[in-house]
Design a protein around this motif. Structure first.
Motif, short mmCIF file in Angstrom:
data_model
loop_
_atom_site.label_atom_id
_atom_site.label_comp_id
_atom_site.label_asym_id
_atom_site.label_seq_id
_atom_site.Cartn_x
_atom_site.Cartn_y
_atom_site.Cartn_z
N SER A 13 13.46 -11.74 43.91
CA SER A 13 14.89 -11.53 43.87
C SER A 13 15.76 -12.19 44.94
O SER A 13 16.62 -11.97 44.84
N ILE A 14 14.94 -12.47 45.95
CA ILE A 14 15.86 -13.70 47.26
C ILE A 14 15.38 -14.61 46.64
O ILE A 14 16.47 -15.70 47.12
N GLN A 15 14.24 -15.20 45.94
CA GLN A 15 14.59 -16.87 45.66
C GLN A 15 15.67 -17.13 45.00
O GLN A 15 16.19 -18.06 45.41
N ALA A 16 15.78 -16.09 44.04
CA ALA A 16 17.21 -16.25 42.98
C ALA A 16 18.66 -17.18 43.71
O ALA A 16 18.67 -18.30 43.88
N ASP A 17 18.86 -16.19 45.08
CA ASP A 17 19.22 -16.43 46.34
C ASP A 17 19.23 -17.11 46.86
O ASP A 17 20.28 -18.28 47.13
N GLU B 58 7.79 -6.16 44.84
CA GLU B 58 7.98 -7.04 45.79
C GLU B 58 7.23 -6.91 46.79
O GLU B 58 6.42 -5.89 47.07
N PRO C 221 20.83 -12.96 41.90
CA PRO C 221 19.78 -12.69 42.60
C PRO C 221 19.92 -11.11 42.92
O PRO C 221 20.83 -10.58 42.84
N ILE C 222 18.84 -10.16 43.40
CA ILE C 222 19.75 -9.04 43.42
C ILE C 222 19.75 -8.81 44.99
O ILE C 222 19.80 -9.30 46.32
N ASN D 126 20.72 -20.71 44.92
CA ASN D 126 22.01 -20.42 44.75
C ASN D 126 22.18 -21.19 45.68
O ASN D 126 23.38 -22.09 45.33
N ARG E 208 20.86 -0.88 47.44
CA ARG E 208 20.83 -3.29 46.07
C ARG E 208 21.21 -2.58 45.03
O ARG E 208 21.36 -3.62 44.00
N ALA F 272 16.32 -12.09 37.88
CA ALA F 272 16.01 -13.29 39.15
C ALA F 272 14.99 -14.05 38.24
O ALA F 272 15.25 -15.24 39.44
N LEU G 235 20.65 -18.10 38.12
CA LEU G 235 19.80 -16.80 38.09
C LEU G 235 20.53 -15.63 38.94
O LEU G 235 21.25 -16.12 39.36
#
Lengths: 333, 336
Positions: B194-198, A42, A276-277, B201, A296, A263, A274
């Motif tokens: 990883s943030i996109q999914a959050d 990332e 997320p982490i 949602n 995390r 994700a 989906l």
């Protein structure tokens, strides 16, 4: 295949107003001729800084640790990159043996110099071609990367080309000096998917033709699956997992790699939620002790993961992961 | 979900004039051309296309933030109904509180000199929706909690937040005026996966909880597949295909939609080189090709495609496609 690049214990810190921060922490990998290695992570994971370190392109406030050793194997010479001091010495490497293409082709071309003049200039610096020959080679390269009407495009400026065309021109320029190693830093991120597919195809063709090694930096695991032979996953300056692309994507061993894959929206299974982490990538000023991912990680063991830095565990012949829970032949979960 | 449209456009066109030569007609950019679409109340409506396809301009036109050259946009949320082409200033002010926009780049969209509380409260003050400071604070805290922001962070400035947190602040600001309609323009494109999914949602759960209607503009088909219930595909200012999401992904009919789907890099390393590749690039909207706008890149183009522009026509329940050859292609062609 013969070895092209060896990176051992690369550790890189930057002096900033808020203190010294660690951008790359003890990274080791190697690359063979004709191999495509994907570097995934990332934003803030240190993948671009790692790539730039191979040419010592990082700014003046960068400190390399004494243990850092980067060796580039040329035909008759093993270049110790860290020992190169003057920018004159570096010229052999920068733009010569190693070329780099960047994410934003508009920002990488000088706006007021024609594409052709920029291509000729670097050929004059790095080869002993005459100006006439450099011109011919440049136009040939533009043609080779699929730019139609290459002799006309040669005279044009970056703003006159579309995004996909600019990235092709950038690739033509990077390859015209016949580098041994090409570093591609998010080369398709700014492009539309249809154009991205074209550029990926082009790069695969070129590897076959020229046989150079490629380090392909991206945050997109799909792009990696389609291009790379091997992949290294980075998080907060450390490689957390590396191995052949099939194994890493099909049987990820590190919880971070597993999280990245979970994700991603999957077109095959639109109903799966989906995942997320949790949390955000920590600031490099507040580097977590122990395993950098433990803040995390859903399977972190208190008292172990937050104190002890995990060693690499060999999952399979070439597949390894730095996780306390990873086991040989198995996966952490 | 009620079946009534919240937004309904008919023959909507947005043209931008360019500075032209002294003689001859002035060139125009036909950013959006004759788009007719209904966005059902309570739906999550996806709009996809490459850059330059006109999707952002279309979204802005629905917010009355782009000039409408031709056609109509009607808005009806059950409480009020407006014709956006003839709306007066007073109604437009009310419409602004009912229709909101979430931007792409959470780093550019938030003023670095305002606290998070002030950023979220600004729409309430500008629109005069709250009378007292207490009332404003209560609204801000309520929406911030819904967007899973830590209430203690409201006094901080945006620079202290990560990309995902910033995007949650942008969402809170867009939703604080209790809108009915939200345009989310590439709202997750700048975020890490990883943030996109959050954030996706969060958008989905808020949409369901508050009964909102979303226009979700994106270039990423896999994201759209997961979050939207209806999708429209745009190319060079025209709609080329619209369908319920499942239907579109299971049986895409337009060659452009098929090409877009197959260009998504597969996570399967063994699927290399199987994609159906699209040649060339999107033509300039100042000088679009005659006939079907996609004919210059379409592997199936024949003479009629270069002459006549296909109309969007029904190809089954709720599935519309603008292609002269969709029938024969559906019969003969293997799925992309």
């Amino acid at each position: 295949m013969t070895s092209l690049l060896n990176v051992e214990n690369l550790t890189l810190q930057f002096d900033t107003d808020e203190g010294r921060i660690t951008a790359v922490d003890d990274v080791s990998f190697s690359l063979k001729q004709g191999e495509v290695m994907g570097l995934v992570g990332e934003s803030g994971s240190g993948k671009s800084v790692t790539a730039k370190a191979l040419m010592k392109l990082n700014p003046g406030n960068a400190h390399y640790s004494d243990s850092t050793k980067i060796t580039l194997h040329l035909a008759d010479w093993a270049v110790d990159i860290m020992s190169l001091k003057s920018s004159r010495d570096m010229q052999v490497v920068r733009g010569g043996a190693i070329s780099m293409i960047f994410q934003e082709p508009m920002a990488s071309f000088a706006p007021a110099i024609s594409i052709g003049d920029q291509m000729v200039e670097q050929l004059l610096i790095h080869t002993d071609m005459t100006k006439k020959r450099a011109r011919e080679v440049s136009i040939e390269m533009l043609d080779r990367v699929g730019i139609s009407d290459a002799s006309k495009r040669f005279k044009q400026f970056a703003f006159e080309l579309s995004g996909g065309m600019r990235q092709r021109a950038m690739i033509a320029m990077a390859l015209s000096t016949k580098p041994k190693l090409l570093i591609a830093d998010e080369p398709t991120t700014a492009l539309d998917v249809t154009i991205q597919a074209q550029v990926i195809d082009l790069m695969k063709d070129l590897v076959d033709d020229f046989g150079m090694g490629i380090i392909f930096i991206t945050h997109d695991l799909g792009v990696i699956a389609q291009t790379a032979d091997n992949v290294a996953v980075m998080y907060l300056g450390r490689i957390v997992e590396q191995g052949p692309v099939r194994e890493v994507i099909r049987t990820p061993a590190h919880p971070y790699t597993q999280g990245l894959l979970a994700a991603l929206p999957d077109l095959e299974d639109m109903d799966s939620p989906l995942v997320p982490i949790p949390g955000d990538i920590p600031s490099p000023l507040e580097r977590p002790p122990g395993c950098v991912f433990h803040t995390r990680c859903s399977v972190a063991i208190a008292g172990k993961c937050n104190t002890e830095i995990p060693e690499f565990v060999q999952i399979d012949a070439n597949h390894r992961a730095a996780c306390h829970l990873a086991t040989k032949g198995g996966r952490a979960s | 979900m009620s079946e009534k449209p919240l937004i309904s456009t008919r023959d909507l066109s947005v043209h931008y004039p360019l500075r032209g030569g002294l003689i001859g007609p002035k060139p125009v950019v036909r950013a959006v051309e004759s788009v007719s679409v209904d966005i059902t109340r309570g739906s999550f409506f996806g709009l996809v296309g490459e850059s330059g396809s006109g999707k952002t301009t279309f979204g802005r036109a629905l917010l009355r933030a782009a000039p409408i050259t031709r056609g109509s946009i009607k808005y009806d949320d059950g409480e009020v109904n407006y014709d956006l082409t003839t709306i007066d200033d007073k109604q437009l002010k009310d419409y602004r509180s009912r229709a909101q926009l979430i931007f792409q780049d959470p780093y550019a969209a938030l003023s670095p000199r305002m606290t998070v509380r002030d950023i979220i409260a600004e729409p309430l003050q500008v629109m005069g929706l709250t009378k007292t400071r207490e009332e404003t604070d209560a609204r801000v805290r309520e929406i911030a909690a819904k967007c899973r922001l830590n209430l203690e962070h409201l006094r901080r400035f945006p620079h202290a937040f990560s990309g995902g947190q910033r995007q949650r602040i942008s969402i809170a600001r867009a939703l604080v005026s209790a809108p009915q309609f939200v345009v989310a323009d590439e709202s997750v494109a700048a975020l890490d996966v990883s943030i996109q999914a959050d954030v996706l949602n969060l958008l989905k759960s808020i949409q369901q909880e508050m009964g909102l209607t979303f226009l979700f503009i994106s270039h990423d088909l896999s994201v759209v597949a997961h979050i939207c219930d209806h999708v429209a595909v745009m190319y060079l200012g025209r709609l080329v295909e619209t369908a319920p999401t499942r239907e579109l992904f299971a049986a895409p009919r337009h060659p452009y939609t098929k090409a877009l789907l197959s260009a998504i890099p597969s996570l399967d390393p063994d699927a290399r080189g199987t994609a159906q590749k699209l040649e060339g690039e999107i033509p300039s909207p100042t000088n679009p090709p005659p006939g079907c706008k996609f004919n210059t890149r379409c592997p199936f183009a024949i003479d009629i495609c270069r002459k006549d522009e296909p109309k969007l026509e029904s190809s089954g329940s709720e599935h519309n496609v603008a292609c002269h050859r969709w029938r024969e292609l559906a019969e003969t062609e293997v799925p992309a």
